[in-house]
Design a protein around this motif. Structure first.
Motif, PDB file in Angstrom:
ATOM      1  N   MET A 137       0.882  -1.206   0.065  1.00 35.38           N
ATOM      2  CA  MET A 137      -0.081  -0.014   0.108  1.00 35.38           C
ATOM      3  C   MET A 137       1.038   1.112   0.077  1.00 35.38           C
ATOM      4  O   MET A 137       1.857   1.473   0.666  1.00 35.38           O
ATOM      5  CB  MET A 137      -1.127  -0.046   1.123  1.00 35.38           C
ATOM      6  CG  MET A 137      -1.408   1.313   1.192  1.00 35.38           C
ATOM      7  SD  MET A 137      -2.713   1.381   2.983  1.00 35.38           S
ATOM      8  CE  MET A 137      -3.723  -0.047   2.607  1.00 35.38           C
ATOM      9  N   THR A 138       0.528   2.208  -0.584  1.00 37.04           N
ATOM     10  CA  THR A 138       1.109   3.561  -0.970  1.00 37.04           C
ATOM     11  C   THR A 138       0.500   4.662   0.076  1.00 37.04           C
ATOM     12  O   THR A 138      -0.964   4.733  -0.217  1.00 37.04           O
ATOM     13  CB  THR A 138       1.740   3.994  -2.398  1.00 37.04           C
ATOM     14  OG1 THR A 138       2.267   2.969  -2.911  1.00 37.04           O
ATOM     15  CG2 THR A 138       2.070   5.293  -2.271  1.00 37.04           C
ATOM     16  N   ARG A 139       1.066   5.007   0.864  1.00 39.79           N
ATOM     17  CA  ARG A 139       0.383   6.265   1.539  1.00 39.79           C
ATOM     18  C   ARG A 139       0.897   7.609   1.074  1.00 39.79           C
ATOM     19  O   ARG A 139       2.197   7.742   0.605  1.00 39.79           O
ATOM     20  CB  ARG A 139       0.820   6.287   3.108  1.00 39.79           C
ATOM     21  CG  ARG A 139       0.498   4.817   3.626  1.00 39.79           C
ATOM     22  CD  ARG A 139      -0.969   4.847   3.649  1.00 39.79           C
ATOM     23  NE  ARG A 139      -1.454   3.388   4.497  1.00 39.79           N
ATOM     24  CZ  ARG A 139      -2.194   3.439   5.496  1.00 39.79           C
ATOM     25  NH1 ARG A 139      -2.665   4.582   5.899  1.00 39.79           N
ATOM     26  NH2 ARG A 139      -2.397   2.236   6.371  1.00 39.79           N
ATOM     27  N   ARG A 140      -0.033   8.532   1.105  1.00 38.42           N
ATOM     28  CA  ARG A 140       0.288   9.919   0.616  1.00 38.42           C
ATOM     29  C   ARG A 140       0.557  10.785   1.758  1.00 38.42           C
ATOM     30  O   ARG A 140      -0.042  11.038   2.556  1.00 38.42           O
ATOM     31  CB  ARG A 140      -0.733  10.550  -0.226  1.00 38.42           C
ATOM     32  CG  ARG A 140      -1.424   9.914  -1.545  1.00 38.42           C
ATOM     33  CD  ARG A 140      -2.614  10.040  -2.003  1.00 38.42           C
ATOM     34  NE  ARG A 140      -3.252   9.393  -1.017  1.00 38.42           N
ATOM     35  CZ  ARG A 140      -4.783   9.122  -1.593  1.00 38.42           C
ATOM     36  NH1 ARG A 140      -5.107   9.738  -2.401  1.00 38.42           N
ATOM     37  NH2 ARG A 140      -5.581   8.662  -0.672  1.00 38.42           N
ATOM     38  N   ILE A 141       1.658  11.458   1.581  1.00 36.50           N
ATOM     39  CA  ILE A 141       2.394  12.419   2.549  1.00 36.50           C
ATOM     40  C   ILE A 141       2.554  13.789   2.101  1.00 36.50           C
ATOM     41  O   ILE A 141       3.262  13.971   0.922  1.00 36.50           O
ATOM     42  CB  ILE A 141       3.657  11.968   3.225  1.00 36.50           C
ATOM     43  CG1 ILE A 141       3.376  10.507   3.984  1.00 36.50           C
ATOM     44  CG2 ILE A 141       4.217  12.889   4.303  1.00 36.50           C
ATOM     45  CD1 ILE A 141       4.526   9.966   4.609  1.00 36.50           C
ATOM     46  N   VAL A 142       1.963  14.942   2.596  1.00 35.80           N
ATOM     47  CA  VAL A 142       2.380  16.236   1.941  1.00 35.80           C
ATOM     48  C   VAL A 142       3.221  16.912   2.759  1.00 35.80           C
ATOM     49  O   VAL A 142       2.761  16.812   4.214  1.00 35.80           O
ATOM     50  CB  VAL A 142       0.865  16.965   1.747  1.00 35.80           C
ATOM     51  CG1 VAL A 142       1.052  18.602   1.449  1.00 35.80           C
ATOM     52  CG2 VAL A 142       0.082  16.446   0.806  1.00 35.80           C
ATOM     53  N   VAL A 143       4.115  17.485   2.534  1.00 33.88           N
ATOM     54  CA  VAL A 143       5.257  18.302   3.313  1.00 33.88           C
ATOM     55  C   VAL A 143       4.862  19.632   2.704  1.00 33.88           C
ATOM     56  O   VAL A 143       4.881  20.333   1.600  1.00 33.88           O
ATOM     57  CB  VAL A 143       6.341  17.809   2.843  1.00 33.88           C
ATOM     58  CG1 VAL A 143       7.618  18.714   3.690  1.00 33.88           C
ATOM     59  CG2 VAL A 143       6.775  16.349   3.064  1.00 33.88           C
ATOM     60  N   VAL A 144       4.454  20.599   3.789  1.00 32.98           N
ATOM     61  CA  VAL A 144       4.344  21.975   3.682  1.00 32.98           C
ATOM     62  C   VAL A 144       5.525  22.597   4.224  1.00 32.98           C
ATOM     63  O   VAL A 144       5.464  22.650   5.651  1.00 32.98           O
ATOM     64  CB  VAL A 144       2.888  22.565   4.179  1.00 32.98           C
ATOM     65  CG1 VAL A 144       2.763  23.825   4.034  1.00 32.98           C
ATOM     66  CG2 VAL A 144       1.843  21.793   3.579  1.00 32.98           C
ATOM     67  N   GLN A 145       6.187  23.617   3.427  1.00 32.44           N
ATOM     68  CA  GLN A 145       7.412  24.453   4.429  1.00 32.44           C
ATOM     69  C   GLN A 145       7.496  25.767   3.728  1.00 32.44           C
ATOM     70  O   GLN A 145       6.993  26.015   2.589  1.00 32.44           O
ATOM     71  CB  GLN A 145       8.536  23.469   3.910  1.00 32.44           C
ATOM     72  CG  GLN A 145       9.183  23.863   2.320  1.00 32.44           C
ATOM     73  CD  GLN A 145      10.092  25.047   2.327  1.00 32.44           C
ATOM     74  OE1 GLN A 145      10.322  25.378   3.259  1.00 32.44           O
ATOM     75  NE2 GLN A 145      10.216  25.480   1.022  1.00 32.44           N
ATOM     76  N   ALA A 146       7.740  26.610   4.829  1.00 35.53           N
ATOM     77  CA  ALA A 146       7.365  27.982   4.484  1.00 35.53           C
ATOM     78  C   ALA A 146       8.694  28.760   4.454  1.00 35.53           C
ATOM     79  O   ALA A 146       8.747  29.954   4.685  1.00 35.53           O
ATOM     80  CB  ALA A 146       6.551  28.633   5.586  1.00 35.53           C
ATOM     81  N   GLY A 147       9.680  27.823   4.120  1.00 33.40           N
ATOM     82  CA  GLY A 147      11.211  28.823   3.936  1.00 33.40           C
ATOM     83  C   GLY A 147      10.954  29.816   2.764  1.00 33.40           C
ATOM     84  O   GLY A 147      10.496  29.650   1.714  1.00 33.40           O
ATOM     85  N   LEU A 148      11.584  30.726   2.898  1.00 32.39           N
ATOM     86  CA  LEU A 148      11.656  32.004   2.051  1.00 32.39           C
ATOM     87  C   LEU A 148      12.832  31.958   1.038  1.00 32.39           C
ATOM     88  O   LEU A 148      12.911  32.319  -0.306  1.00 32.39           O
ATOM     89  CB  LEU A 148      11.541  33.361   2.833  1.00 32.39           C
ATOM     90  CG  LEU A 148      10.218  33.674   3.583  1.00 32.39           C
ATOM     91  CD1 LEU A 148      10.410  34.897   3.921  1.00 32.39           C
ATOM     92  CD2 LEU A 148       9.002  33.342   2.575  1.00 32.39           C
ATOM     93  N   GLY A 149      14.264  31.343   1.380  1.00 25.05           N
ATOM     94  CA  GLY A 149      15.230  31.411   0.775  1.00 25.05           C
ATOM     95  C   GLY A 149      15.386  30.210  -0.288  1.00 25.05           C
ATOM     96  O   GLY A 149      14.644  29.448  -0.289  1.00 25.05           O
ATOM     97  N   GLN A 150      16.194  30.421  -1.139  1.00 25.84           N
ATOM     98  CA  GLN A 150      16.507  29.213  -1.784  1.00 25.84           C
ATOM     99  C   GLN A 150      18.111  28.991  -2.082  1.00 25.84           C
ATOM    100  O   GLN A 150      18.622  30.019  -2.844  1.00 25.84           O
ATOM    101  CB  GLN A 150      15.971  29.339  -3.440  1.00 25.84           C
ATOM    102  CG  GLN A 150      14.437  29.158  -3.299  1.00 25.84           C
ATOM    103  CD  GLN A 150      13.967  29.100  -4.716  1.00 25.84           C
ATOM    104  OE1 GLN A 150      14.082  29.971  -5.406  1.00 25.84           O
ATOM    105  NE2 GLN A 150      13.149  28.396  -5.114  1.00 25.84           N
TER     106      GLN A 150
END
Length: 209
Positions: free
Chosen positions: A1-14
């Motif tokens: 089974m494949t589970r779905r994980i969402v990663v939300v990140q608020a970093g401003l730099g690159q």
């Protein structure tokens, strides 16, 4: 089974230490899921790419474009990893704005791993005094271990350009990822609606109310 994980990140730099921490948490969580016999499909969301759409959503009350796709992905996720830089002793405005535009109940019961970054460890209590209360209010299920990374946690260096995590940070990442994997694999796969428009109430039924 494949589970779905969402990663939300608020970093401003690159690049940014926030994105670096998000990547490490995602990798560790994926590894922990594999150890438990399940695969994880990870979707990385960089909020800086949706800043204008977030502002428009606040003004109009409706999410469009790429932001709409992000919210739809989140509605079908089995878990969330949420990472913010610390600004003015709290989560960033960009981070808060994203969660301000969510539909009511979208995070209900969703396992969440909380994480934050800052230049000094003095800000570490943001995780418990600001982030955890917000996600509890949103009816999500935060894992016990939250992860904080200061500048010195990256390979003992003072610059986030160092990509090697110090042993203490690596251990916290692995513990939190294991807790998230335990929570995800111990429950059925998520089958949730993206938003109120995904399953609209028939017009005739509305007239009867």
């Amino acid at each position: 089974m494949t589970r779905r994980i969402v990663v939300v990140q608020a970093g401003l730099g690159q690049p940014s230490s926030t994105r670096l921490l998000a990547d490490r948490l995602a990798t560790s969580t994926r590894d922990a899921m594999l150890e438990r016999g399940e695969e994880a499909e990870v979707t990385m969301v960089d909020l800086r790419d949706h800043a204008h759409e977030l502002a428009n959503a606040l003004l109009t009350g409706f999410a469009a474009g790429g932001l709409r796709e992000v919210l739809d992905d989140l509605s079908q996720a089995d878990a969330l990893i949420a990472v913010t830089p610390v600004f003015q002793a709290s989560y960033s405005g960009l981070f808060k704005t994203f969660f301000d535009v969510l539909e009511d109940g979208l995070l209900r019961g969703l396992p969440v791993l909380l994480a934050a970054t800052a230049g000094t460890a003095r800000h570490s209590l943001v995780l418990e005094h600001a982030m955890r209360p917000m996600f509890v209010y949103l009816k999500a299920t935060p894992v016990p271990t939250a992860v904080f990374a200061a500048s010195e946690d990256w390979g003992g260096a003072t610059s986030p350009s160092s990509t090697a995590a110090a042993p203490g940070l690596s251990q916290r990442i692995d513990v939190a990822a294991a807790e998230l994997a335990d929570l995800v694999t111990g429950r059925p796969a998520t089958l949730r609606r993206a938003n109120g428009l995904a399953d609209p109430v028939p017009f005739e039924e509305l007239l009867d109310r």
